[in-house]
Motif scaffolding. Structure first.
Motif, PDB file in Angstrom:
ATOM      1  N   THR A  89      32.455  31.334  24.396  1.00 54.57           N
ATOM      2  CA  THR A  89      31.609  31.990  25.393  1.00 54.57           C
ATOM      3  C   THR A  89      32.432  32.979  26.204  1.00 54.57           C
ATOM      4  OG1 THR A  89      32.005  30.219  27.014  1.00 54.57           O
ATOM      5  CG2 THR A  89      30.020  30.044  25.642  1.00 54.57           C
ATOM      6  N   LEU A  90      31.759  34.018  26.673  1.00 55.05           N
ATOM      7  CA  LEU A  90      32.333  34.997  27.586  1.00 55.05           C
ATOM      8  C   LEU A  90      31.268  35.242  28.647  1.00 55.05           C
ATOM      9  CD1 LEU A  90      34.045  38.372  26.587  1.00 55.05           C
ATOM     10  CD2 LEU A  90      32.770  38.054  28.698  1.00 55.05           C
ATOM     11  N   SER A  91      31.573  34.886  29.871  1.00 55.89           N
ATOM     12  CA  SER A  91      30.596  35.003  30.956  1.00 55.89           C
ATOM     13  C   SER A  91      31.120  35.936  32.037  1.00 55.89           C
ATOM     14  CB  SER A  91      30.304  33.626  31.575  1.00 55.89           C
ATOM     15  OG  SER A  91      29.825  32.729  30.588  1.00 55.89           O
ATOM     16  N   LEU A  92      30.208  36.698  32.618  1.00 57.04           N
ATOM     17  CA  LEU A  92      30.564  37.625  33.685  1.00 57.04           C
ATOM     18  C   LEU A  92      29.810  37.255  34.955  1.00 57.04           C
ATOM     19  CD1 LEU A  92      30.433  40.933  31.624  1.00 57.04           C
ATOM     20  CD2 LEU A  92      32.486  39.778  32.457  1.00 57.04           C
ATOM     21  N   SER A  93      30.468  37.391  36.083  1.00 54.45           N
ATOM     22  CA  SER A  93      29.860  37.118  37.373  1.00 54.45           C
ATOM     23  C   SER A  93      28.888  38.240  37.739  1.00 54.45           C
ATOM     24  CB  SER A  93      30.953  37.008  38.435  1.00 54.45           C
ATOM     25  OG  SER A  93      30.400  37.079  39.736  1.00 54.45           O
ATOM     26  N   PRO A  94      27.845  37.927  38.511  1.00 55.02           N
ATOM     27  CA  PRO A  94      26.946  38.990  38.992  1.00 55.02           C
ATOM     28  C   PRO A  94      27.677  40.068  39.778  1.00 55.02           C
ATOM     29  CG  PRO A  94      25.937  36.846  39.332  1.00 55.02           C
ATOM     30  CD  PRO A  94      27.352  36.592  38.876  1.00 55.02           C
ATOM     31  N   THR A  95      28.844  39.723  40.312  1.00 56.83           N
ATOM     32  CA  THR A  95      29.614  40.715  41.071  1.00 56.83           C
ATOM     33  C   THR A  95      30.296  41.743  40.169  1.00 56.83           C
ATOM     34  OG1 THR A  95      31.575  39.282  41.080  1.00 56.83           O
ATOM     35  CG2 THR A  95      30.030  39.061  42.927  1.00 56.83           C
ATOM     36  N   VAL A  96      30.100  41.635  38.856  1.00 57.47           N
ATOM     37  CA  VAL A  96      30.711  42.600  37.946  1.00 57.47           C
ATOM     38  C   VAL A  96      30.191  44.005  38.228  1.00 57.47           C
ATOM     39  CG1 VAL A  96      28.989  42.392  36.101  1.00 57.47           C
ATOM     40  CG2 VAL A  96      31.355  42.972  35.529  1.00 57.47           C
ATOM     41  N   ASP A  97      28.988  44.109  38.843  1.00 56.20           N
ATOM     42  CA  ASP A  97      28.438  45.443  39.115  1.00 56.20           C
ATOM     43  C   ASP A  97      29.221  46.188  40.196  1.00 56.20           C
ATOM     44  OD1 ASP A  97      27.667  44.055  41.373  1.00 56.20           O
ATOM     45  OD2 ASP A  97      25.502  44.349  41.076  1.00 56.20           O
ATOM     46  N   ARG A  98      30.145  45.490  40.833  1.00 56.50           N
ATOM     47  CA  ARG A  98      30.991  46.156  41.832  1.00 56.50           C
ATOM     48  C   ARG A  98      32.222  46.804  41.200  1.00 56.50           C
ATOM     49  NH1 ARG A  98      31.284  41.046  46.064  1.00 56.50           N
ATOM     50  NH2 ARG A  98      29.020  40.727  46.282  1.00 56.50           N
ATOM     51  N   LEU A  99      32.425  46.512  39.925  1.00 54.16           N
ATOM     52  CA  LEU A  99      33.629  47.001  39.247  1.00 54.16           C
ATOM     53  C   LEU A  99      33.311  48.183  38.346  1.00 54.16           C
ATOM     54  CD1 LEU A  99      35.307  43.647  38.109  1.00 54.16           C
ATOM     55  CD2 LEU A  99      35.607  44.894  40.263  1.00 54.16           C
ATOM     56  N   SER A 100      34.294  48.991  38.139  1.00 54.16           N
ATOM     57  CA  SER A 100      34.178  50.078  37.171  1.00 54.16           C
ATOM     58  C   SER A 100      34.228  49.507  35.757  1.00 54.16           C
ATOM     59  CB  SER A 100      35.326  51.072  37.351  1.00 54.16           C
ATOM     60  OG  SER A 100      36.566  50.442  37.018  1.00 54.16           O
ATOM     61  N   ASN A 101      33.868  50.313  34.786  1.00 52.96           N
ATOM     62  CA  ASN A 101      33.962  49.873  33.391  1.00 52.96           C
ATOM     63  C   ASN A 101      35.365  49.387  33.068  1.00 52.96           C
ATOM     64  OD1 ASN A 101      31.321  50.629  33.054  1.00 52.96           O
ATOM     65  ND2 ASN A 101      31.709  52.237  31.543  1.00 52.96           N
ATOM     66  N   ARG A 102      36.354  50.168  33.488  1.00 49.76           N
ATOM     67  CA  ARG A 102      37.743  49.838  33.163  1.00 49.76           C
ATOM     68  C   ARG A 102      38.165  48.530  33.835  1.00 49.76           C
ATOM     69  NH1 ARG A 102      42.220  54.451  33.742  1.00 49.76           N
ATOM     70  NH2 ARG A 102      40.890  55.231  32.053  1.00 49.76           N
ATOM     71  N   ALA A 103      37.787  48.340  35.096  1.00 49.95           N
ATOM     72  CA  ALA A 103      38.178  47.130  35.816  1.00 49.95           C
ATOM     73  C   ALA A 103      37.505  45.890  35.219  1.00 49.95           C
ATOM     74  CB  ALA A 103      37.836  47.257  37.296  1.00 49.95           C
ATOM     75  N   ALA A 104      36.242  46.030  34.815  1.00 52.40           N
ATOM     76  CA  ALA A 104      35.540  44.900  34.213  1.00 52.40           C
ATOM     77  C   ALA A 104      36.157  44.532  32.865  1.00 52.40           C
ATOM     78  CB  ALA A 104      34.064  45.230  34.046  1.00 52.40           C
ATOM     79  N   ALA A 105      36.512  45.539  32.086  1.00 49.81           N
ATOM     80  CA  ALA A 105      37.163  45.275  30.796  1.00 49.81           C
ATOM     81  C   ALA A 105      38.515  44.609  31.013  1.00 49.81           C
ATOM     82  CB  ALA A 105      37.332  46.583  30.023  1.00 49.81           C
ATOM     83  N   ALA A 106      39.247  45.059  32.033  1.00 50.30           N
ATOM     84  CA  ALA A 106      40.541  44.445  32.333  1.00 50.30           C
ATOM     85  C   ALA A 106      40.371  42.989  32.750  1.00 50.30           C
ATOM     86  CB  ALA A 106      41.248  45.230  33.433  1.00 50.30           C
ATOM     87  N   ALA A 107      39.280  42.675  33.446  1.00 48.52           N
ATOM     88  CA  ALA A 107      39.015  41.295  33.851  1.00 48.52           C
ATOM     89  C   ALA A 107      38.777  40.418  32.627  1.00 48.52           C
ATOM     90  CB  ALA A 107      37.810  41.241  34.782  1.00 48.52           C
TER      91      ALA A 107
END
Length: 224
Positions: A89-107
């Motif tokens: 599984t790979l799950s993302l927090s609802p707060t991912v919308d605060r990040l840029s594409n690059r920052a979310a990918a880095a996370a």
């Protein structure tokens, strides 16, 4: 595993067989019998080998049922791997919308690294806790050859990109994540986190499926 029960009179039977072998006429038949009797394991040696095999099987089964989790420092992404490093599984927090594409990918990449570290540490701890199992390992030339083959392909990469170009993932031949990107502008802002998580999971798993196919072909025995 099914342990073979050694008869109570095992040693007596061996001694009787040895005496009988000495009465055989000299020649290849007698030599073959004597070699077979000489190779018969002692009771304590067999019992120890059986104990080690049972422990190894139990540890293998326990490891096969384990999963290993990792997250990034900002706790935006969570990754769960199985014992072979396959993504569960790979799950993302609802707060991912605060990040840029690059920052979310880095996370996502950081969470993956955390899960891989947990998996590696678990295996290392097993090896430290059971040194006698490692010491009893039989040299495996075939296994060494296969590991060398994999090492020779360490630089190979397998990638998958979604049909709508939302994201792409790249993995090594062993399935380890080596790169992840969100490609559509504002992907983290314009896509619901559940959909983003599901798409990211499927993308990595598709790349891993390619790597698994290549690995299986690499490790397949040569045709007769």
């Amino acid at each position: 595993m099914n342990r073979i029960e050694i008869p109570e009179d095992y040693e007596d039977r061996l001694e009787t067989a040895r005496r009988a072998a000495k009465r055989l006429p000299g020649g290849s038949a007698r030599e073959s019998v004597e070699r077979a009797l000489a190779a018969a394991p002692a009771r304590d040696r067999y019992e120890r080998a059986a104990d080690l095999a049972e422990r190894a099987q139990a540890l293998t089964e326990e490891l096969a049922n384990r999963t290993f989790d990792g997250t990034d420092p900002g706790r935006v992404a969570w990754v769960r791997l199985d014992h072979l490093g396959r993504l569960r599984t790979l799950s993302l927090s609802p707060t991912v919308d605060r990040l840029s594409n690059r920052a979310a990918a880095a996370a996502i990449e950081a969470a993956w690294s955390g899960a891989e570290k947990t998996r590696s540490e678990h295996v290392l701890n097993l090896e430290r806790a059971h040194p006698d199992l490692l010491a009893a390992r039989i040299p495996d030339r075939r296994g060494d050859e296969l590991r060398d083959r994999i090492a020779a392909r360490a630089a190979d990469r397998f990638a998958h990109t979604t049909g709508d170009d939302l994201c792409s993932a790249e993995v090594s031949i062993e399935g380890r994540l080596t790169g992840f990107k969100f490609l559509v502008p504002n992907a983290t802002l314009d896509t619901e986190c559940e959909e983003l998580s599901a798409t990211a999971t499927a993308t990595v798993q598709a790349a891993q499926a390619q790597a698994h196919e290549a690995l299986a072909a690499l490790l397949a025995p040569p045709p007769a």
